[in-house]
Design a protein around this motif. Structure first.
Motif, PDB file in Angstrom:
ATOM      1  N   GLU A 160       0.826  -1.209   0.000  1.00  0.00           N
ATOM      2  CA  GLU A 160       0.000   0.000   0.000  1.00  0.00           C
ATOM      3  C   GLU A 160       0.862   1.262   0.000  1.00  0.00           C
ATOM      4  O   GLU A 160       0.545   2.245  -0.685  1.00  0.00           O
ATOM      5  CB  GLU A 160      -0.913  -0.012   1.224  1.00  0.00           C
ATOM      6  CG  GLU A 160      -1.971  -1.102   1.188  1.00  0.00           C
ATOM      7  CD  GLU A 160      -2.684  -1.269   2.518  1.00  0.00           C
ATOM      8  OE1 GLU A 160      -2.361  -0.507   3.457  1.00  0.00           O
ATOM      9  OE2 GLU A 160      -3.547  -2.162   2.626  1.00  0.00           O
ATOM     10  N   ALA A 161       1.948   1.237   0.761  1.00  0.00           N
ATOM     11  CA  ALA A 161       2.823   2.405   0.836  1.00  0.00           C
ATOM     12  C   ALA A 161       3.503   2.668  -0.502  1.00  0.00           C
ATOM     13  O   ALA A 161       3.568   3.814  -0.973  1.00  0.00           O
ATOM     14  CB  ALA A 161       3.866   2.205   1.928  1.00  0.00           C
ATOM     15  N   PHE A 162       4.017   1.625  -1.138  1.00  0.00           N
ATOM     16  CA  PHE A 162       4.682   1.809  -2.427  1.00  0.00           C
ATOM     17  C   PHE A 162       3.691   2.217  -3.509  1.00  0.00           C
ATOM     18  O   PHE A 162       4.012   3.039  -4.387  1.00  0.00           O
ATOM     19  CB  PHE A 162       5.424   0.537  -2.832  1.00  0.00           C
ATOM     20  CG  PHE A 162       6.718   0.336  -2.104  1.00  0.00           C
ATOM     21  CD1 PHE A 162       7.733   1.285  -2.171  1.00  0.00           C
ATOM     22  CD2 PHE A 162       6.931  -0.799  -1.337  1.00  0.00           C
ATOM     23  CE1 PHE A 162       8.934   1.104  -1.501  1.00  0.00           C
ATOM     24  CE2 PHE A 162       8.123  -0.991  -0.665  1.00  0.00           C
ATOM     25  CZ  PHE A 162       9.136  -0.026  -0.749  1.00  0.00           C
ATOM     26  N   ASP A 163       2.476   1.674  -3.465  1.00  0.00           N
ATOM     27  CA  ASP A 163       1.462   2.054  -4.448  1.00  0.00           C
ATOM     28  C   ASP A 163       1.110   3.536  -4.324  1.00  0.00           C
ATOM     29  O   ASP A 163       0.937   4.232  -5.332  1.00  0.00           O
ATOM     30  CB  ASP A 163       0.189   1.219  -4.252  1.00  0.00           C
ATOM     31  CG  ASP A 163       0.370  -0.226  -4.675  1.00  0.00           C
ATOM     32  OD1 ASP A 163       1.343  -0.517  -5.394  1.00  0.00           O
ATOM     33  OD2 ASP A 163      -0.464  -1.068  -4.277  1.00  0.00           O
ATOM     34  N   ALA A 164       1.011   4.016  -3.093  1.00  0.00           N
ATOM     35  CA  ALA A 164       0.581   5.393  -2.856  1.00  0.00           C
ATOM     36  C   ALA A 164       1.720   6.399  -3.002  1.00  0.00           C
ATOM     37  O   ALA A 164       1.462   7.588  -3.220  1.00  0.00           O
ATOM     38  CB  ALA A 164      -0.023   5.519  -1.463  1.00  0.00           C
ATOM     39  N   HIS A 165       2.962   5.930  -2.891  1.00  0.00           N
ATOM     40  CA  HIS A 165       4.102   6.855  -2.900  1.00  0.00           C
ATOM     41  C   HIS A 165       5.194   6.353  -3.839  1.00  0.00           C
ATOM     42  O   HIS A 165       6.212   5.812  -3.397  1.00  0.00           O
ATOM     43  CB  HIS A 165       4.653   7.025  -1.487  1.00  0.00           C
ATOM     44  CG  HIS A 165       3.635   7.466  -0.480  1.00  0.00           C
ATOM     45  ND1 HIS A 165       3.263   8.784  -0.342  1.00  0.00           N
ATOM     46  CD2 HIS A 165       2.885   6.750   0.416  1.00  0.00           C
ATOM     47  CE1 HIS A 165       2.335   8.883   0.606  1.00  0.00           C
ATOM     48  NE2 HIS A 165       2.092   7.672   1.070  1.00  0.00           N
ATOM     49  N   PRO A 166       5.014   6.537  -5.136  1.00  0.00           N
ATOM     50  CA  PRO A 166       6.018   6.057  -6.096  1.00  0.00           C
ATOM     51  C   PRO A 166       7.381   6.712  -5.924  1.00  0.00           C
ATOM     52  O   PRO A 166       8.390   6.167  -6.370  1.00  0.00           O
ATOM     53  CB  PRO A 166       5.397   6.396  -7.458  1.00  0.00           C
ATOM     54  CG  PRO A 166       4.370   7.452  -7.173  1.00  0.00           C
ATOM     55  CD  PRO A 166       3.854   7.152  -5.813  1.00  0.00           C
ATOM     56  N   ASP A 167       7.425   7.869  -5.263  1.00  0.00           N
ATOM     57  CA  ASP A 167       8.704   8.528  -5.027  1.00  0.00           C
ATOM     58  C   ASP A 167       9.493   7.853  -3.908  1.00  0.00           C
ATOM     59  O   ASP A 167      10.587   8.303  -3.555  1.00  0.00           O
ATOM     60  CB  ASP A 167       8.493  10.008  -4.684  1.00  0.00           C
ATOM     61  CG  ASP A 167       7.581  10.222  -3.488  1.00  0.00           C
ATOM     62  OD1 ASP A 167       6.871   9.287  -3.096  1.00  0.00           O
ATOM     63  OD2 ASP A 167       7.579  11.343  -2.942  1.00  0.00           O
ATOM     64  N   SER A 168       8.963   6.757  -3.376  1.00  0.00           N
ATOM     65  CA  SER A 168       9.664   6.016  -2.330  1.00  0.00           C
ATOM     66  C   SER A 168      10.788   5.149  -2.897  1.00  0.00           C
ATOM     67  O   SER A 168      11.516   4.521  -2.130  1.00  0.00           O
ATOM     68  CB  SER A 168       8.690   5.112  -1.568  1.00  0.00           C
ATOM     69  OG  SER A 168       7.702   5.869  -0.900  1.00  0.00           O
ATOM     70  N   VAL A 169      10.891   5.092  -4.210  1.00  0.00           N
ATOM     71  CA  VAL A 169      11.923   4.281  -4.858  1.00  0.00           C
ATOM     72  C   VAL A 169      12.716   5.142  -5.829  1.00  0.00           C
ATOM     73  O   VAL A 169      12.142   5.784  -6.716  1.00  0.00           O
ATOM     74  CB  VAL A 169      11.302   3.101  -5.633  1.00  0.00           C
ATOM     75  CG1 VAL A 169      12.405   2.245  -6.259  1.00  0.00           C
ATOM     76  CG2 VAL A 169      10.427   2.262  -4.724  1.00  0.00           C
TER      77      VAL A 169
END
Length: 273
Positions: A44-53
């Motif tokens: 859920e976190a990666f889906d909502a925040h693509p800038d996390s990668v």
């Protein structure tokens, strides 16, 4: 030595007082990453925040090697989605400095990947009081000497105003902890532990830095756990304590810890027995 994979088991090894130190312990392969975690919050976190990668070209070789080591089909985002831990890749630049060149960070603790990527370790840790004077040289020396397949780990512990996996507050510290008292600290305060590990990849020579976040309401901890985190109130230097917002929750935490201590003392009949 095992660090554990919960706030309760991590707290005994967490730094809660004294000057900055690495505090690393050697870990067996079996204690590197959490087993069978609930990965739904990660996705859920990666889906909502693509800038996390973010992965820079300099990290691509290490990214592929790490995926092969872990048996994951994909890059660092797929690796981080398949594990409880966030993953960071550190590679050497032309000057021999260790630089953050790739990362997948679903659960940051008050930092933004975009502000750190491409920076050397000293700049990455710039907001941490005392890092440059007390820890920078030791960290660089350790990383230079790290050899595969050895794994080392350490734990940080923080008192937070909520139990969010992504802890990125934008309000003022005094607003964040407003209304927290010794009476409600058990529900209003949370302890957040970061279980950090370091290991070097044998082929690329890059360093994998993992961060496993574990959170628990203060009231769910044992008496020993509460007493341990309460040591941090006066255990850190003034600058570090201020950065951690300690002045805004110190009285509430101390009052709650004292109350727990009183409740755990044996009564007259127990002492007589």
């Amino acid at each position: 030595m095992s660090l554990g994979f919960s706030v309760e088991t991590l707290l005994p090894s967490a730094r809660v007082s004294g000057p900055l130190r690495m505090g690393l312990v050697r870990l067996p392969e079996s204690e590197w990453l959490a087993r069978a975690p609930d990965l739904a919050p990660r996705g859920e976190a990666f889906d909502a925040h693509p800038d996390s990668v973010i992965v820079l070209p300099e990290a691509r070789e290490a990214e592929a090697e790490l995926a092969a080591v872990l048996g994951v089909d994909g890059g660092i985002e797929q690796i981080a989605r398949a594990h409880w831990e966030d993953f960071c890749l550190l590679t050497r630049d032309d000057a021999g400095r260790w630089v953050l060149t790739g990362a997948a960070v679903a659960f940051p603790t008050d930092w933004h990947l975009a502000e750190k990527i491409g920076k050397a370790m000293l700049a990455v840790h710039e907001p941490i009081d005392g890092y440059a004077d007390q820890l920078s040289t030791a960290v660089d020396k350790f990383m230079d000497g790290l050899r595969a397949p050895h794994i080392f780990g350490r734990t940080n512990a923080f008192v937070m105003a909520n139990g969010n996996w992504r802890y990125l507050p934008t309000d003022m510290q005094e607003q964040r902890f407003a209304g927290v008292t010794a009476d409600n600290a058990d529900e209003r305060l949370f302890v957040r532990c970061e279980r950090e590990t370091l290991r070097k990849l044998p082929r690329s020579g890059a360093i994998v830095f993992t961060i496993g976040v574990h959170v628990a309401p203060l009231g769910t901890l044992s008496d020993a756990g509460v007493a341990r985190i309460a040591q941090s109130i006066e255990g850190f230097m003034e600058g570090e304590g201020d950065r951690r917002a300690a002045p805004h929750y110190a009285a509430a935490l101390a009052g709650y810890a004292d109350r727990r201590l009183d409740q755990s003392k044996p009564g007259p009949r127990e002492e007589a027995a």
